[in-house]
Structure formats: structure tokens, C-alpha cells
Design an enzyme around this catalytic site. Sequence first.
Site, PDB file in Angstrom:
ATOM      1  N   TRP A 150       0.804  -1.222   0.000  1.00 41.96           N
ATOM      2  CA  TRP A 150       0.000   0.000   0.000  1.00 41.96           C
ATOM      3  C   TRP A 150       0.840   1.276   0.000  1.00 41.96           C
ATOM      4  O   TRP A 150       0.292   2.360  -0.130  1.00 41.96           O
ATOM      5  CB  TRP A 150      -0.935  -0.003   1.222  1.00 41.96           C
ATOM      6  CG  TRP A 150      -0.252  -0.413   2.494  1.00 41.96           C
ATOM      7  CD1 TRP A 150      -0.284  -1.671   3.052  1.00 41.96           C
ATOM      8  CD2 TRP A 150       0.585   0.370   3.345  1.00 41.96           C
ATOM      9  NE1 TRP A 150       0.484  -1.699   4.197  1.00 41.96           N
ATOM     10  CE2 TRP A 150       1.027  -0.457   4.407  1.00 41.96           C
ATOM     11  CE3 TRP A 150       1.014   1.695   3.328  1.00 41.96           C
ATOM     12  CZ2 TRP A 150       1.865  -0.013   5.428  1.00 41.96           C
ATOM     13  CZ3 TRP A 150       1.852   2.153   4.337  1.00 41.96           C
ATOM     14  CH2 TRP A 150       2.265   1.307   5.370  1.00 41.96           C
ATOM     15  N   ASN A 151       2.131   1.190   0.211  1.00 44.03           N
ATOM     16  CA  ASN A 151       2.882   2.447   0.361  1.00 44.03           C
ATOM     17  C   ASN A 151       3.112   3.148  -0.979  1.00 44.03           C
ATOM     18  O   ASN A 151       3.054   4.361  -1.074  1.00 44.03           O
ATOM     19  CB  ASN A 151       4.192   2.238   1.123  1.00 44.03           C
ATOM     20  CG  ASN A 151       5.110   1.242   0.469  1.00 44.03           C
ATOM     21  OD1 ASN A 151       4.675   0.397  -0.323  1.00 44.03           O
ATOM     22  ND2 ASN A 151       6.385   1.321   0.778  1.00 44.03           N
ATOM     23  N   SER A 228       6.591  -6.732   4.084  1.00 47.09           N
ATOM     24  CA  SER A 228       7.431  -6.839   5.282  1.00 47.09           C
ATOM     25  C   SER A 228       8.278  -8.122   5.282  1.00 47.09           C
ATOM     26  O   SER A 228       7.938  -9.105   4.618  1.00 47.09           O
ATOM     27  CB  SER A 228       6.549  -6.797   6.526  1.00 47.09           C
ATOM     28  OG  SER A 228       5.695  -7.905   6.541  1.00 47.09           O
ATOM     29  N   GLU A 249      10.981  -8.399  -2.358  1.00 45.16           N
ATOM     30  CA  GLU A 249      11.419  -7.017  -2.070  1.00 45.16           C
ATOM     31  C   GLU A 249      10.888  -6.691  -0.683  1.00 45.16           C
ATOM     32  O   GLU A 249       9.729  -6.327  -0.530  1.00 45.16           O
ATOM     33  CB  GLU A 249      10.816  -6.038  -3.092  1.00 45.16           C
ATOM     34  CG  GLU A 249      11.225  -6.268  -4.514  1.00 45.16           C
ATOM     35  CD  GLU A 249      12.641  -5.811  -4.796  1.00 45.16           C
ATOM     36  OE1 GLU A 249      13.309  -5.275  -3.891  1.00 45.16           O
ATOM     37  OE2 GLU A 249      13.089  -6.021  -5.924  1.00 45.16           O
ATOM     38  N   CYS A 283      10.186   1.709   1.917  1.00 40.96           N
ATOM     39  CA  CYS A 283      11.119   0.650   2.343  1.00 40.96           C
ATOM     40  C   CYS A 283      12.571   1.133   2.301  1.00 40.96           C
ATOM     41  O   CYS A 283      13.401   0.643   3.050  1.00 40.96           O
ATOM     42  CB  CYS A 283      10.929  -0.612   1.514  1.00 40.96           C
ATOM     43  SG  CYS A 283      11.052  -0.335  -0.240  1.00 40.96           S
ATOM     44  N   GLU A 457      14.261  -5.570  -9.327  1.00 42.49           N
ATOM     45  CA  GLU A 457      13.232  -5.054 -10.242  1.00 42.49           C
ATOM     46  C   GLU A 457      13.823  -3.821 -10.905  1.00 42.49           C
ATOM     47  O   GLU A 457      14.560  -3.056 -10.276  1.00 42.49           O
ATOM     48  CB  GLU A 457      11.965  -4.708  -9.463  1.00 42.49           C
ATOM     49  CG  GLU A 457      11.354  -5.948  -8.840  1.00 42.49           C
ATOM     50  CD  GLU A 457      10.016  -5.702  -8.156  1.00 42.49           C
ATOM     51  OE1 GLU A 457       9.836  -4.614  -7.582  1.00 42.49           O
ATOM     52  OE2 GLU A 457       9.180  -6.614  -8.185  1.00 42.49           O
TER      53      GLU A 457
HETATM   54  P1  NAD Z   1       2.007  -6.592   7.020  1.00 39.07           P
HETATM   55  O1  NAD Z   1       3.286  -7.250   7.271  1.00 39.07           O
HETATM   56  O2  NAD Z   1       0.760  -7.208   7.571  1.00 39.07           O
HETATM   57  O3  NAD Z   1       1.727  -6.407   5.452  1.00 39.07           O
HETATM   58  C1  NAD Z   1       2.657  -5.869   4.549  1.00 39.07           C
HETATM   59  C2  NAD Z   1       2.073  -6.022   3.145  1.00 39.07           C
HETATM   60  O4  NAD Z   1       1.959  -7.388   2.817  1.00 39.07           O
HETATM   61  C3  NAD Z   1       0.636  -5.488   3.010  1.00 39.07           C
HETATM   62  O5  NAD Z   1       0.514  -4.932   1.716  1.00 39.07           O
HETATM   63  C4  NAD Z   1      -0.252  -6.713   3.163  1.00 39.07           C
HETATM   64  O6  NAD Z   1      -1.466  -6.604   2.452  1.00 39.07           O
HETATM   65  C5  NAD Z   1       0.600  -7.786   2.580  1.00 39.07           C
HETATM   66  N1  NAD Z   1       0.417  -9.085   3.209  1.00 39.07           N
HETATM   67  C6  NAD Z   1       0.368  -9.338   4.534  1.00 39.07           C
HETATM   68  N2  NAD Z   1       0.261 -10.667   4.742  1.00 39.07           N
HETATM   69  C7  NAD Z   1       0.233 -11.255   3.519  1.00 39.07           C
HETATM   70  C8  NAD Z   1       0.165 -12.587   3.063  1.00 39.07           C
HETATM   71  N3  NAD Z   1       0.143 -13.626   3.907  1.00 39.07           N
HETATM   72  N4  NAD Z   1       0.149 -12.808   1.741  1.00 39.07           N
HETATM   73  C9  NAD Z   1       0.225 -11.793   0.848  1.00 39.07           C
HETATM   74  N5  NAD Z   1       0.317 -10.513   1.221  1.00 39.07           N
HETATM   75  C10 NAD Z   1       0.330 -10.242   2.531  1.00 39.07           C
HETATM   76  O7  NAD Z   1       2.136  -5.135   7.577  1.00 39.07           O
HETATM   77  P2  NAD Z   1       1.355  -3.807   7.320  1.00 39.07           P
HETATM   78  O8  NAD Z   1       0.799  -3.332   8.622  1.00 39.07           O
HETATM   79  O9  NAD Z   1       0.438  -3.851   6.152  1.00 39.07           O
HETATM   80  O10 NAD Z   1       2.581  -2.918   6.900  1.00 39.07           O
HETATM   81  C11 NAD Z   1       3.583  -2.579   7.819  1.00 39.07           C
HETATM   82  C12 NAD Z   1       4.873  -3.278   7.575  1.00 39.07           C
HETATM   83  O11 NAD Z   1       4.966  -3.751   6.254  1.00 39.07           O
HETATM   84  C13 NAD Z   1       6.004  -2.314   7.757  1.00 39.07           C
HETATM   85  O12 NAD Z   1       6.650  -2.606   8.961  1.00 39.07           O
HETATM   86  C14 NAD Z   1       6.919  -2.527   6.584  1.00 39.07           C
HETATM   87  O13 NAD Z   1       8.062  -3.208   6.992  1.00 39.07           O
HETATM   88  C15 NAD Z   1       6.211  -3.456   5.672  1.00 39.07           C
HETATM   89  N6  NAD Z   1       5.987  -2.925   4.323  1.00 39.07           N
HETATM   90  C16 NAD Z   1       7.027  -2.922   3.473  1.00 39.07           C
HETATM   91  C17 NAD Z   1       6.860  -2.433   2.194  1.00 39.07           C
HETATM   92  C18 NAD Z   1       7.988  -2.397   1.217  1.00 39.07           C
HETATM   93  O14 NAD Z   1       7.939  -1.616   0.282  1.00 39.07           O
HETATM   94  N7  NAD Z   1       8.996  -3.247   1.356  1.00 39.07           N
HETATM   95  C19 NAD Z   1       5.619  -1.955   1.810  1.00 39.07           C
HETATM   96  C20 NAD Z   1       4.556  -1.987   2.702  1.00 39.07           C
HETATM   97  C21 NAD Z   1       4.756  -2.489   3.970  1.00 39.07           C
END
Ligand code: NAD
Length: 476
Positions: A150-151, A228, A249, A283, A457
Site C-alpha cells: 500500500w505504500n 514486510s 522485495e 522501504c 526489479e
Molecule cells: P504486514 O506485514 O501485515 O503487510 C505488509 C504487506 O503485505 C501489506 O501490503 C499486506 O497486504 C501484505 N500481506 C500481509 N500478509 C500477507 C500474506 N500472507 N500474503 C500476501 N500478502 C500479505 O504489515 P502492514 O501493517 O500492512 O505494513 C507494515 C509493515 O509492512 C512495515 O513494517 C513494513 O516493513 C512493511 N511494508 C514494506 C513495504 C515495502 O515496500 N517493502 C511496503 C509496505 C509495507
Amino acid sequence: MYDDLCLYIDGEFIKGGGRREQDVLNPADGSVIGKLPHASRDDLDRALTAAQRAFESWRKTSPLERSKILRRAGELLRERAAAIGRNIVLDQGKPLAEATAEAMSCAEHAEWHAEEGRRIYGRVIPPRQPNVRQLVLREPIGVCVAFTPWNFPASQAIRKIGAALGSGCTLVLKGPEDSPSAVVALARVFHDAGLPAGCLNIVWGVPHEVSDYLIRSPIVRKVSFTGSVPVGKQLAALAAQHMKRSTMELGGHSPVIVFDDAEVERAADLLQAFKFRNAGQVCVSPTRFYLHEKIYDRFMARFLDKTRAMKVGSGLEEGTRMGPLANTRRLPAMQSFVEDANARGGRIELGGERLSDKGNFFAPTIVTELPDDSLLMTAEPFGPIAPFVRFKEFDEVVRRANSLPFGLASYVFTTSTKNATAISNALEAGMVNINHFGMALAETPFGGIKDSGWGSEGGVETFDGYLNTKFVTQLD
Ligand code: NAD
């Protein structure tokens, strides 16, 4: 008007039909702005079958034809960038200028994949006998699944779509349910650009249920995830269990090293702007600031002044530099960093609290005097909070910068070529930025090492994860 949200399966935009729906919220005020339909099991099966069927013809479509569609998608993205950007502000929260720039960058990614997709070459290996020919062919891996966050709801998705389609693969993509409009807009762009039905399919649902189902499907050959570290490890493990390739990623905790010979004010200005971009939900955000003790006070004074002057508000308001956090989950996450900082003897120089009861606004927060093993120095903040510490020696700062399991981005400010070369060799990171920020361009590879994942990527590396290598040896 906010976008009309739907699934996109086998060339059809679908919603209603008794499917479960999820509210989409505006993070600036908590209001419901849309209803997102979740895919049923039947929908997921249809998407997989469509992608499998489409792969049989898409893989044989000439790279020139594929390129034309990606190029047309690039044109449409430029035309629609303002509208896509506005909807990103509504469901993700970032300031309008950032959101529009993100949509525009998608056009560049589409065009890059259009261009590079025509240069997926094999090679000829000189044989040991004159009547043998040895060829290396690069073939699309098959049906891919992707999970995007979502970011950067638009730019994270386009990289996976461009890489899959440009290499001749087809794709089922689950976007971010919190901020879905950009992914729906991408589906419309590719549909209108003439992409054949089934090549790209968009689904929504409960993330772990959808990913679990799709990754286990025998139709799927490759998994790509941005998100994450903990979720990435789960998905990579599941992919490995079913012997599927993956690109991961994942998160980072990017060290910033400012040497005593740096242009201090320029470094503080650049870093301040970059740190609070997208409210720190990036990230590759600069997140651990190591300042040489000789320039510490100068740097901090400048950084604090700039941060105090920054306008926080709705992304649609004129002059807003930082919007709300994208979802309510990030508010308690920020609070836990502040609580740990207080408990560990840190000094909250600025911010440290939620700004209003309405919307997910959290104050830009600056923390000093923290020990290296505090929460903020070791866990990815993913928000508008940053710790600043001092260092004395080159070897010491390299050791501290490399001490975490992450290895995504890193930043160095120095006017010494010797420092610049030595530190770019020493840092354990997928990307090193020296004296500026230059990542995430379509033509440059983006990716991490260690717990931050694998695969790149962008750049010419972008197709590596989407191609099989086939060796052909032929005797006359
Ligand atoms: P989260 O770990 O629950 O989810 C992160 C992302 O993964 C979300 O888009 C979510 O929809 C997706 N996701 C979660 N569980 C999944 C699964 N089992 N299968 C497929 N997709 C899944 O955390 P959050 O509260 O949404 O986001 C916060 C954390 O996520 C942050 O601490 C950050 O580290 C990480 N994050 C990283 C990026 C990045 O660009 N690397 C982007 C968004 C979030």
C-alpha cells in the site's frame, strides 16, 4: 469522485454478485470512500485458468507486439496520471505532488519494460565439434502471482506487471486492500491498451488466504512479493516448498552516514525531505542516522529547523509536505517506538505523538541519544520517526551500519572520494546512494540482500526472475 473498485479477471471488470466487500477508508479523516469486492474461490480459479490459457498465446506473441502494448500503457498512464494521483491521495494519504509523480513514474516503468522486452537475448556457445550447435534460450517462466503493498500502490505494482508481461509471462496480482485504486487504474490502462484477456488479472481478498491459495496452485510458476520481512519469509518458504521461483522485495532499515567532510547543510536538507516523503512509509527511507561527532550539532540544528517548518495535513491541501499514515495500524506502531525510546533514555527532540483524533496523523518525530540496541535503531520504523546518533571512526560506523539483518538501501554523505569508494565496498546493502538519492529509476536495478530479500526489479536485471534458461544442443 473516487475510483469504481472491482476485480479484473479474464478481461472483465467484476463487482457485486454477492461477493464480500471491504470498506476503503480515507486516512485523512477516516471516512468510507469505496467498497472493494473480494475474490471468491471461483474468482481465483477463473483468474488462474485465464492466466494459464492466455500464457499459451502471450508467450508466442512477438516481443514487438508485446512492446507496443506496454508502450501504449505508458502513454495512457501519462494521460491519466493526475486522476490516478488524486485517488492515491484519497486512499493512501500522501501529498498530491508525490502521488502524481508516482503515477507518472509508472509510465516510465511501462516504457522501460517495453524497450527491454525486445532485448531478451539468448546466446550461442562455441561447440567442441564443428557439426554441433549449442544454444541458450531464455523462455518465459509461465503464470506468475504477485502481491503488492500500500505504500506505493501504483509503482510497486507496475514493476511486477511490466516484468511479467514484458517477458511473455501472464500474471495474477493481488494489490493492497487498504489503498486499491491505483491497481484498478492499472488494470484499466492495460485493458484499454489492448492487452489480451487473461494476461493480467487483479484480485482482492484476505491477504494470507489469497496468497496461500494462489502460491499452492500447480498453475503458478513464480511468486513476487513486496512487503514486510516476516510475511516475505512466509511466502518465500511456501514458494520453496512447491519449488517455485520467487522475487522478494522486503523491508529495510537504511543507515545514513554523514562524514565530517560532508556538505552538512545540503545533506541535512536532502535527507529531511527524503525522510518524511510518504510519511516515512518507504522501504528505502533513510531511517538510522549516524552523524560524525564533529558535524552532529550543525546537522541536527538544520534538520530540526526544516522539520519544524514542514506542513502536515491532508494530501490535497496546498503546501502539505506530509500526509497522514496510510492506515490505523501504523499509529500504535509509532507509539511503541516512542515508548521504547523513552524507556531507553532517548530524547524526543520533536513530535512523539498523534496529531489529531481525526485521521491517521502522527507528528514528525526526531529522537536522539538512543542506544544501538533500542527498538528504533533495530526495527524498521516505516513511519515519520527517525533516530540520530554520533560516530567517530570509519570502521566503527561500518560495523554499526552492517549490524542489522536488513540490507536494502544505504546513504552516505562525504566529499572524499576515498571515503566514498571504501564505504560503497564495505556496506552490506543492495543499494548505496552517495551524496544524493538516485534509486528506483526504471533503468536501474532495485532490490535488497540479507533479510531484505532477493532479486532485482528495474534495470536489465528486471526479467531475470521471469525467465527460464533452456540449453539446446543440436547435431547436424
Ligand atoms: P504486514 O506485514 O501485515 O503487510 C505488509 C504487506 O503485505 C501489506 O501490503 C499486506 O497486504 C501484505 N500481506 C500481509 N500478509 C500477507 C500474506 N500472507 N500474503 C500476501 N500478502 C500479505 O504489515 P502492514 O501493517 O500492512 O505494513 C507494515 C509493515 O509492512 C512495515 O513494517 C513494513 O516493513 C512493511 N511494508 C514494506 C513495504 C515495502 O515496500 N517493502 C511496503 C509496505 C509495507
